[in-house]
Design a protein around this motif. Structure first.
Motif, PDB file in Angstrom:
ATOM      1  N   ARG A 100       0.843  -1.194   0.000  1.00 26.81           N
ATOM      2  CA  ARG A 100       0.000   0.000   0.000  1.00 26.81           C
ATOM      3  C   ARG A 100       0.880   1.247   0.000  1.00 26.81           C
ATOM      4  NH1 ARG A 100      -4.292   0.179   4.798  1.00 26.81           N
ATOM      5  NH2 ARG A 100      -4.885  -1.798   3.787  1.00 26.81           N
ATOM      6  N   LEU A 101       0.561   2.222  -0.846  1.00 25.20           N
ATOM      7  CA  LEU A 101       1.358   3.437  -0.968  1.00 25.20           C
ATOM      8  C   LEU A 101       0.474   4.664  -0.759  1.00 25.20           C
ATOM      9  CD1 LEU A 101       2.536   1.207  -3.129  1.00 25.20           C
ATOM     10  CD2 LEU A 101       4.002   3.100  -3.828  1.00 25.20           C
ATOM     11  N   GLY A 102       0.987   5.635   0.013  1.00 23.96           N
ATOM     12  CA  GLY A 102       0.268   6.880   0.224  1.00 23.96           C
ATOM     13  C   GLY A 102       0.251   7.286   1.684  1.00 23.96           C
ATOM     14  N   ARG A 103      -0.824   7.913   2.100  1.00 25.83           N
ATOM     15  CA  ARG A 103      -0.988   8.374   3.481  1.00 25.83           C
ATOM     16  C   ARG A 103      -1.915   7.410   4.210  1.00 25.83           C
ATOM     17  NH1 ARG A 103      -0.696  12.754   6.880  1.00 25.83           N
ATOM     18  NH2 ARG A 103      -2.504  13.161   8.216  1.00 25.83           N
ATOM     19  N   ASP A 104      -1.471   6.954   5.405  1.00 25.25           N
ATOM     20  CA  ASP A 104      -2.245   5.923   6.099  1.00 25.25           C
ATOM     21  C   ASP A 104      -1.888   5.922   7.580  1.00 25.25           C
ATOM     22  OD1 ASP A 104      -4.043   3.867   6.384  1.00 25.25           O
ATOM     23  OD2 ASP A 104      -2.896   2.392   5.259  1.00 25.25           O
ATOM     24  N   TYR A 105      -2.663   5.140   8.365  1.00 27.54           N
ATOM     25  CA  TYR A 105      -2.359   4.958   9.792  1.00 27.54           C
ATOM     26  C   TYR A 105      -0.960   4.368   9.975  1.00 27.54           C
ATOM     27  CZ  TYR A 105      -7.195   5.653  11.443  1.00 27.54           C
ATOM     28  OH  TYR A 105      -8.423   6.163  11.763  1.00 27.54           O
ATOM     29  N   THR A 106      -0.271   4.808  11.028  1.00 32.21           N
ATOM     30  CA  THR A 106       1.011   4.214  11.371  1.00 32.21           C
ATOM     31  C   THR A 106       0.787   2.935  12.177  1.00 32.21           C
ATOM     32  OG1 THR A 106       1.183   5.474  13.438  1.00 32.21           O
ATOM     33  CG2 THR A 106       2.127   6.475  11.453  1.00 32.21           C
ATOM     34  N   PRO A 107       1.709   1.985  12.123  1.00 36.58           N
ATOM     35  CA  PRO A 107       1.561   0.751  12.905  1.00 36.58           C
ATOM     36  C   PRO A 107       1.419   1.008  14.397  1.00 36.58           C
ATOM     37  CG  PRO A 107       3.268   0.470  11.254  1.00 36.58           C
ATOM     38  CD  PRO A 107       2.887   1.918  11.230  1.00 36.58           C
ATOM     39  N   THR A 108       2.136   1.989  14.930  1.00 43.73           N
ATOM     40  CA  THR A 108       2.104   2.238  16.371  1.00 43.73           C
ATOM     41  C   THR A 108       0.785   2.852  16.829  1.00 43.73           C
ATOM     42  OG1 THR A 108       3.459   4.166  15.767  1.00 43.73           O
ATOM     43  CG2 THR A 108       4.561   2.351  16.882  1.00 43.73           C
ATOM     44  N   PHE A 109       0.095   3.567  15.933  1.00 44.29           N
ATOM     45  CA  PHE A 109      -1.186   4.141  16.330  1.00 44.29           C
ATOM     46  C   PHE A 109      -2.278   3.086  16.444  1.00 44.29           C
ATOM     47  CE2 PHE A 109      -5.356   5.858  15.009  1.00 44.29           C
ATOM     48  CZ  PHE A 109      -5.594   6.693  16.096  1.00 44.29           C
ATOM     49  N   TRP A 110      -2.167   2.017  15.648  1.00 46.46           N
ATOM     50  CA  TRP A 110      -3.227   1.012  15.621  1.00 46.46           C
ATOM     51  C   TRP A 110      -3.558   0.484  17.012  1.00 46.46           C
ATOM     52  CZ3 TRP A 110      -6.947  -0.191  12.471  1.00 46.46           C
ATOM     53  CH2 TRP A 110      -6.822   0.063  11.102  1.00 46.46           C
ATOM     54  N   ASN A 111      -2.537   0.199  17.835  1.00 45.08           N
ATOM     55  CA  ASN A 111      -2.809  -0.349  19.167  1.00 45.08           C
ATOM     56  C   ASN A 111      -3.560   0.647  20.040  1.00 45.08           C
ATOM     57  OD1 ASN A 111      -1.698  -2.791  18.575  1.00 45.08           O
ATOM     58  ND2 ASN A 111       0.176  -2.504  19.750  1.00 45.08           N
ATOM     59  N   ASP A 112      -3.146   1.940  19.989  1.00 42.23           N
ATOM     60  CA  ASP A 112      -3.858   2.952  20.770  1.00 42.23           C
ATOM     61  C   ASP A 112      -5.325   2.996  20.377  1.00 42.23           C
ATOM     62  OD1 ASP A 112      -1.554   3.627  22.059  1.00 42.23           O
ATOM     63  OD2 ASP A 112      -1.218   5.501  20.980  1.00 42.23           O
ATOM     64  N   ASN A 113      -5.610   2.874  19.099  1.00 39.47           N
ATOM     65  CA  ASN A 113      -6.971   3.006  18.599  1.00 39.47           C
ATOM     66  C   ASN A 113      -7.815   1.764  18.848  1.00 39.47           C
ATOM     67  OD1 ASN A 113      -8.884   2.661  15.905  1.00 39.47           O
ATOM     68  ND2 ASN A 113      -8.827   4.756  16.689  1.00 39.47           N
ATOM     69  N   VAL A 114      -7.280   0.595  18.497  1.00 36.25           N
ATOM     70  CA  VAL A 114      -8.058  -0.647  18.559  1.00 36.25           C
ATOM     71  C   VAL A 114      -8.330  -1.079  19.997  1.00 36.25           C
ATOM     72  CG1 VAL A 114      -8.007  -3.110  18.010  1.00 36.25           C
ATOM     73  CG2 VAL A 114      -7.268  -1.437  16.304  1.00 36.25           C
ATOM     74  N   PHE A 115      -7.368  -0.838  20.894  1.00 33.25           N
ATOM     75  CA  PHE A 115      -7.502  -1.361  22.256  1.00 33.25           C
ATOM     76  C   PHE A 115      -7.917  -0.289  23.260  1.00 33.25           C
ATOM     77  CE2 PHE A 115      -4.530  -4.257  20.085  1.00 33.25           C
ATOM     78  CZ  PHE A 115      -5.269  -5.426  20.201  1.00 33.25           C
ATOM     79  N   ASP A 116      -8.403   0.835  22.778  1.00 34.22           N
ATOM     80  CA  ASP A 116      -9.030   1.856  23.614  1.00 34.22           C
ATOM     81  C   ASP A 116     -10.539   1.739  23.426  1.00 34.22           C
ATOM     82  OD1 ASP A 116      -9.987   4.087  24.900  1.00 34.22           O
ATOM     83  OD2 ASP A 116      -9.048   5.544  23.551  1.00 34.22           O
ATOM     84  N   PRO A 117     -11.305   1.498  24.487  1.00 34.06           N
ATOM     85  CA  PRO A 117     -12.761   1.393  24.325  1.00 34.06           C
ATOM     86  C   PRO A 117     -13.390   2.622  23.674  1.00 34.06           C
ATOM     87  CG  PRO A 117     -12.114   0.602  26.496  1.00 34.06           C
ATOM     88  CD  PRO A 117     -10.886   1.213  25.881  1.00 34.06           C
TER      89      PRO A 117
END
Length: 428
Positions: A131-148
């Motif tokens: 995938r190329l372009g602007r997107d979520y960073t890998p490190t942000f995913w955990n903050d987002n997915v595992f925050d209620p």
């Protein structure tokens, strides 16, 4: 005439059949809420300099604000996405997504950036996805997915309030700013295929797109132009039934000065997980953030300027009929001993913040829901985590400046902050 009309219809049907394996979708989210934000600041030095034995009264200062806010359950947006089947298991896809403030109709995009949320083109197959372009960073995913509360609204996890924007998160946020916290532009990502027995993950590299000079002495003497903007990160997780765990690490170049021999790295690592017991789903996360000043020559008598921030989250969701109860507690603490000293031999007290959040979501249909959220934050030792981030709220604290924090000068300090969101979200 009828024959010509029938011929045209037949041609259109034939063309549609030929492109039946391609699809383009218009989608979006509209999320609006009535929100209230309040902060309280306390005076930290209540003594008369002329006569320390006599206290000088200074009342607490309260600032409050009512707003019609946007994106407190899910970020408001409008977008286009599409996929073309290339045959042989290959597919080409695109995704264009722009944030909007539906309370005003304004675009939540910086100047010159139309699709600020996501703008990607990709190729996928049995090998995974590039995938190329602007997107979520890998490190942000955990903050987002595992925050209620998915890092939005007054319930967002504390560390997302810290790293979410330049200066927007108060005192510690002015010291530690990560422009690649949520998304990275100019990135190339690789995602693992989905059939790996529950394992998933991806890696990302984002170009700083700076000009490199050879010899290096010809580099212009302008700070933050030689290496700033680069990001590299990765995430690996495992999901099986009720269990989902993942770890991520990323590094951003957030500043540089070629002739001073300094490069500033913001290194982020986190590990998080959730487990769905049925009656309740539990969430947990531990985060470690370090601002590292890489110097060609480090004076042994000067502070390095390095900052370490640790944080954790404990949360749960409980389904109740057509609704969902959400709750979380998060904490963060910053170590500033390498930034400055209050006086010779005396370290600056560690800024701390504790946050409690409680909410309820009521589903009216598959696409429409109502929600109510309450968030309360307690700041200590100069931390100044606000109830909400702009553009929803701009109520702040009195005098939570960086200079005040490091020099421990007299003045007001951030104490408590809280807020409410009462809103509706509709997806299309």
């Amino acid at each position: 005439m009828k024959k010509k009309t029938l011929a045209c219809i037949a041609a259109l049907v034939a063309a549609g059949s030929a492109s039946a394996q391609s699809s383009v979708t218009l989608f979006g989210v509209l999320d609006a809420a009535v929100s209230y934000y309040q902060t309280n600041s306390k005076y930290v030095n209540a003594f008369n300099p002329a006569n320390p034995a006599l206290p000088v009264p200074h009342p607490d200062v309260r600032q409050s604000q009512w707003v019609l806010s946007s994106g407190n359950y899910t970020g408001s947006r409008v977008g286009f996405r599409g996929t073309e089947d290339l045959g042989g298991g290959l597919a080409a896809s695109f995704w264009l997504e722009a944030g909007i403030a539906n309370d005003t109709g304004a675009s939540l995009t910086p100047i010159g950036v139309a699709f600020n949320r996501r703008s990607t083109v990709s190729l996928s197959g049995a090998f995974g996805e590039v995938r190329l372009g602007r997107d979520y960073t890998p490190t942000f995913w955990n903050d987002n997915v595992f925050d209620p509360f998915q890092t939005v609204g007054v319930g967002a996890v504390a560390i997302s309030m810290l790293l979410g924007g330049a200066g927007s998160a108060g005192t510690i946020g002015n010291l530690v700013v990560n422009p690649n916290y949520v998304r990275a532009s100019n990135s190339v990502s690789y995602f693992l295929p989905p059939d790996l027995g529950g394992f998933y993950g991806h890696v990302m590299y984002a170009f700083g797109e700076n000009t490199k000079y050879d010899p290096g002495t010809l580099t212009p003497p302008t700070p933050n132009t030689a290496r700033t903007g680069r990001y590299a990160g990765a995430r690996l997780g495992y999901a099986n039934g009720p269990l989902d765990v993942a770890a991520a690490y990323g590094s951003s170049v957030v500043g540089d000065d070629y002739f001073a021999g300094i490069t500033k790295y913001l290194n982020t690592g986190n590990i998080a997980g959730s487990y769905d017991f049925g009656p309740a789903k539990l969430f947990g996360e531990y985060s470690h953030v370090e601002l590292q000043n890489d110097r060609k020559i480090q004076s042994p008598f000067a502070p390095s300027g390095d900052i370490t921030i640790t944080g954790y989250l404990l949360g749960l969701t409980v389904p109740v009929g057509p609704g969902l109860i959400r709750a979380s507690y998060s904490h963060l603490q910053a170590d500033l001993k390498n930034v400055a000293q209050a006086s010779p031999g005396v370290s600056v007290p560690d800024p701390k913040a504790d946050k409690l959040a409680l909410g309820y979501v009521h589903n009216l249909s598959k696409r429409t829901l109502l929600y109510a959220t309450f968030g309360y934050t307690k700041n200590k030792n100069g931390a100044a985590i606000p109830p909400a981030l702009p553009p929803n709220g701009n109520v702040g604290y009195l005098n939570p400046s960086v200079t005040d924090l490091l020099n421990q000068s007299a003045g007001y300090r951030a104490d408590t902050g809280y807020g409410y969101d009462l809103g509706i979200r509709h997806v299309f």
